[in-house]
Design a protein around this motif. Structure first.
Motif, short mmCIF file in Angstrom:
data_model
loop_
_atom_site.label_atom_id
_atom_site.label_comp_id
_atom_site.label_asym_id
_atom_site.label_seq_id
_atom_site.Cartn_x
_atom_site.Cartn_y
_atom_site.Cartn_z
N GLU A 92 0.99 -1.24 0.18
CA GLU A 92 0.54 0.12 0.13
C GLU A 92 0.91 1.24 -0.09
N GLU A 93 2.18 1.76 0.12
CA GLU A 93 3.16 2.72 0.70
C GLU A 93 2.91 2.90 -1.14
N VAL A 94 3.54 1.45 -1.68
CA VAL A 94 3.94 1.99 -3.55
C VAL A 94 3.27 2.64 -4.12
N VAL A 95 3.28 4.01 -4.59
CA VAL A 95 2.42 4.90 -4.73
C VAL A 95 2.08 4.61 -6.83
N LYS A 96 3.81 4.63 -7.41
CA LYS A 96 3.85 4.48 -8.82
C LYS A 96 5.16 3.07 -8.67
N ILE A 97 4.68 2.77 -10.06
CA ILE A 97 5.74 1.76 -10.06
C ILE A 97 6.16 2.22 -12.17
N HIS A 99 8.44 0.90 -15.05
CA HIS A 99 8.92 -0.30 -16.24
C HIS A 99 10.18 1.02 -16.86
N VAL A 100 11.35 0.49 -16.26
CA VAL A 100 11.92 1.37 -17.23
C VAL A 100 12.99 0.87 -18.01
N THR A 101 13.61 1.86 -18.88
CA THR A 101 15.22 1.21 -19.02
C THR A 101 16.07 2.07 -18.73
N GLY A 102 17.37 1.41 -18.95
CA GLY A 102 18.59 2.37 -18.44
C GLY A 102 18.93 1.03 -17.60
N LYS A 103 19.38 1.58 -16.65
CA LYS A 103 20.20 1.07 -15.56
C LYS A 103 19.24 0.31 -14.15
N TYR A 104 18.10 0.86 -14.41
CA TYR A 104 17.64 0.32 -13.08
C TYR A 104 16.36 -0.61 -14.21
N ASP A 105 15.60 -1.48 -13.47
CA ASP A 105 14.46 -2.32 -14.62
C ASP A 105 13.41 -1.97 -14.20
N ILE A 106 13.42 -1.59 -12.50
CA ILE A 106 11.77 -0.44 -11.76
C ILE A 106 12.08 0.59 -11.13
N PHE A 107 11.48 1.46 -11.67
CA PHE A 107 11.53 2.26 -10.61
C PHE A 107 10.29 2.61 -10.26
N ILE A 108 10.52 2.66 -8.73
CA ILE A 108 8.95 3.12 -7.76
C ILE A 108 8.88 4.11 -6.65
N LYS A 109 7.44 4.70 -6.52
CA LYS A 109 7.76 6.07 -5.07
C LYS A 109 6.95 5.28 -4.29
N MET A 110 7.35 5.33 -3.17
CA MET A 110 6.58 5.18 -1.99
C MET A 110 6.63 6.10 -1.00
N HIS A 111 6.11 5.98 -0.18
CA HIS A 111 5.58 6.55 1.03
C HIS A 111 5.35 6.04 2.24
N ALA A 112 6.24 7.14 3.37
CA ALA A 112 6.32 5.94 4.64
C ALA A 112 5.81 6.92 5.29
N ARG A 113 5.86 6.37 6.81
CA ARG A 113 5.35 7.78 7.65
C ARG A 113 6.73 8.41 8.78
N SER A 115 11.22 7.27 9.50
CA SER A 115 12.48 5.82 9.40
C SER A 115 11.90 4.15 9.45
N ASN A 116 11.71 4.65 10.56
CA ASN A 116 11.03 2.68 11.52
C ASN A 116 9.72 2.62 10.49
N HIS A 117 9.18 3.38 9.79
CA HIS A 117 8.03 2.66 8.91
C HIS A 117 8.79 2.24 7.27
N TYR A 118 9.99 3.24 7.18
CA TYR A 118 10.31 2.59 5.37
C TYR A 118 11.14 1.30 5.78
N LYS A 119 11.66 0.89 7.00
CA LYS A 119 12.82 -0.08 7.82
C LYS A 119 11.79 -1.32 7.51
N GLN A 120 9.95 -1.10 7.82
CA GLN A 120 9.34 -1.83 8.33
C GLN A 120 9.48 -2.33 6.51
#
Length: 156
Positions: A92-97, A99-113, A115-120
């Motif tokens: 649910e924290e992932v808001v954009k996904i 599929h990209v070209t270049g260095k990465y295969d997938i690039f995502i944007k997420m939100h967290a409350r 740093s502990n929430h992000y780590k979890q």
């Protein structure tokens, strides 16, 4: 033509891209056209699949979601991108996904409350997705611009 956009369509899009809640009567006043014309043009653009919905712009930090993180994801096999994207979509924290070209295969944007929430989320959910070989994280310090492009009529 029914499936061709003209300057009136682009002007309507420019106004509504700035504020999707603008009433059609207000759009019509700004463009000196009838509200019925705005309604018909919007229906045409929906029927064309050009407009797929309307969104709210939220200030996540004011709602307690203080971190925005971008993740560049490397896959163990490129053929796994659909299954990995499906599993990331379930977080649910992932808001954009993307599929990209270049260095990465997938690039995502997420939100967290915080740093502990992000780590979890990172350790318990993202790293457990089968097919991910590696991840690079980028924490957003500040978002300065969020906008749509200004639409102009394209030459034929």
């Amino acid at each position: 033509m029914r499936n061709k956009l003209d300057q009136v369509d682009f002007n309507i899009l420019n106004i509504l891209a700035d504020n999707a809640q603008t009433a059609y009567t207000d759009v019509a006043k700004q463009l000196t056209i009838s509200p019925g014309t705005v309604h018909m043009r919007m229906r045409k653009m929906r029927d064309m699949g050009l407009i797929t919905g309307a969104t709210l712009t939220l200030d996540y930090a004011k709602m307690g979601w203080k971190m925005t993180i971008f993740l560049g994801i490397f896959l163990s096999e490129i053929s796994l991108f659909k299954s990995v994207m499906k599993k990331l979509n379930d977080i649910e924290e992932v808001v954009k996904i993307h599929h990209v070209t270049g260095k990465y295969d997938i690039f995502i944007k997420m939100h967290a409350r915080d740093s502990n929430h992000y780590k979890q989320v990172y350790q318990d959910e993202i790293l457990s997705v089968a097919g991910i070989r590696g991840i690079e994280s980028f924490i957003s310090i500040e978002e300065k611009v969020e906008r749509h492009i200004q639409f102009i009529e394209l030459p034929s």
